[in-house]
Design an enzyme around this catalytic site. Sequence first.
Site, mmCIF file in Angstrom:
data_model
loop_
_atom_site.group_PDB
_atom_site.id
_atom_site.type_symbol
_atom_site.label_atom_id
_atom_site.label_comp_id
_atom_site.label_asym_id
_atom_site.label_seq_id
_atom_site.Cartn_x
_atom_site.Cartn_y
_atom_site.Cartn_z
ATOM 1 N N LYS A 75 -3.981 3.118 -9.958
ATOM 2 C CA LYS A 75 -3.083 3.089 -8.805
ATOM 3 C C LYS A 75 -1.702 3.540 -9.267
ATOM 4 O O LYS A 75 -1.269 3.168 -10.372
ATOM 5 C CB LYS A 75 -3.033 1.652 -8.264
ATOM 6 C CG LYS A 75 -2.228 1.454 -6.996
ATOM 7 C CD LYS A 75 -2.335 -0.012 -6.546
ATOM 8 C CE LYS A 75 -1.603 -0.297 -5.262
ATOM 9 N NZ LYS A 75 -1.732 -1.703 -4.826
ATOM 10 N N SER A 150 -3.092 -2.143 -0.107
ATOM 11 C CA SER A 150 -2.403 -0.924 -0.487
ATOM 12 C C SER A 150 -3.124 -0.098 -1.559
ATOM 13 O O SER A 150 -2.758 1.061 -1.763
ATOM 14 C CB SER A 150 -1.009 -1.291 -1.008
ATOM 15 O OG SER A 150 -1.113 -2.140 -2.133
ATOM 16 N N SER A 174 -4.402 -6.642 -1.616
ATOM 17 C CA SER A 174 -4.410 -5.179 -1.741
ATOM 18 C C SER A 174 -5.473 -4.573 -2.651
ATOM 19 O O SER A 174 -5.657 -3.367 -2.645
ATOM 20 C CB SER A 174 -3.042 -4.678 -2.191
ATOM 21 O OG SER A 174 -2.219 -4.535 -1.071
HETATM 22 N N1 GLN Z 1 -0.994 -6.039 2.912
HETATM 23 C C1 GLN Z 1 -0.120 -6.994 2.291
HETATM 24 C C2 GLN Z 1 1.300 -6.545 2.488
HETATM 25 O O1 GLN Z 1 1.504 -5.691 3.254
HETATM 26 C C3 GLN Z 1 -0.469 -7.099 0.852
HETATM 27 C C4 GLN Z 1 0.076 -6.020 0.014
HETATM 28 C C5 GLN Z 1 -0.424 -6.101 -1.391
HETATM 29 O O2 GLN Z 1 -1.287 -6.892 -1.732
HETATM 30 N N2 GLN Z 1 0.158 -5.271 -2.233
HETATM 31 O O3 GLN Z 1 2.221 -7.027 1.909
#
Ligand code: GLN
Length: 475
Positions: A75, A150, A174
Amino acid sequence: MPHSLINLATQLQRKEISSVELTTEYLNKIKKQNKKTNSYIFTNEEVSLNQAKKADEIIKKGSPSVLTGIPMSLKDNIMTIDMPTTAASKMLAKYIPSYSATVYTKLLNNGAVLLGKTNLDEFAMGSSTLNGYFGETSNPYDTDKIAGGSSGGSAASVAEDTSIYSLGSDTGGSIRQPASYCGVVGFKPTYGAVSRNGLIALASSFDQIGPIAKNVEDARIVFNVIKGKDEFDMTAFEIPRTTRQNPVIGIDEDSIQKIADKDTLKVFEKAINACKKLGYKTVKINSKYDDLYIKLYFVLAYAEMASNMGRYTGIGFGYHTKSSYIDTDDFIRKTRSEAFGDDVKTRVMFGNYMLSGDNMKKYYYKALKIRHDLIEDYYLNIFNKCDFILSPTTPTAAPRKDHKYSSVEEGSLPNIFALPANLIGLPSITIPFGMSSENMPIGIMLSGKKNFDNALFTVAKNFEQYSEHKSLDIK
Ligand code: GLN
């Protein structure tokens, strides 16, 4: 069947295929497939092929590890000294780190080959991989649908087999949410089990790096390489070995019935049946804090995000404004206005608001206290009755890209089952378990007590035998 790590490691070690051949095949596949899904932000053939050549030499000498010569992706919020690390933000669009993340160093020490850096929501803020600076990532099962986020690029790349495995980061779901949407395994380790050194920080008391892979065993192998204490991360430690015979599985049936859709419930039903087949006892559980997960996340994680974004000033590294400015504040303001996306700006404002003046006491300290109570509740009331918690990973399969949520609260629902693990620091894994009526993957999630990562892998592997997931076969 898509290539799994174990199969390829055997082929490489028997010299039926070389890492250079394998890496070339994957680089070519990325070129084709990236036009459809945009899983990758960046590749560098020279770097990858050099690593592959080194791996072939190690294999020739007869001293490979199981990861030697296997092509993988990271990532793009995991720092790599030989490829840019952008966090999918204009702020870091040209940034090449001066050191590598500990996880990357560990993988390289094991002979891994980096194919490239995968797409994400800007700074890992989001659940869709639609809002990065380098465009959207599509779900390989249906390009009109989101890959989730993400870590959407990582999950999509493993699902479409443009990497054998990938590393993502999980702050509020994420790793697990996109893995579930794309039909692959995603594991979020116990907080501290894997070093965060070189991970671009989002919310530091929530963030964990973890593997995304084609099956549970592959994820376990990668986790065992990247885990462990690290002199560069004081929160990283060596987790103990754990096992659990005849585990008891806790299920919060009431909330699951309320939140999950029909297709998801159908797949989940099969997971409950798997418990019976495995001889695992199930018990009903329920947390009195479940309507607070999202609220706690908003206050605490956003406050940490706002603080972490404070390091981007345009001074020293990253983007800086080219327009004229009157003083340092003006320079920073212009830099941030030009280089942060809307989501980042909103979160910085919200997080700083939570930390400003009286709000610090009213919201931030209060939320800290409730987080503490929540942890206590899990250990005293839930893990008293069961060893592992089973739920769907998400309430629905991957939605269409144009799906609109009616409120911020509703927009957070895709992470509702994942959040407790981040708030409490628990290990948690998603495994693909079945398909929706529209032929999209649906995952189930298992979480365990802190430090029970090994035991969790064993239980997850047992569930995996009953999976009715259909993996993609993209040539
Ligand atoms: N979807 C969650 C957010 O928007 C989690 C993001 C993540 O785990 N990086 O913060």
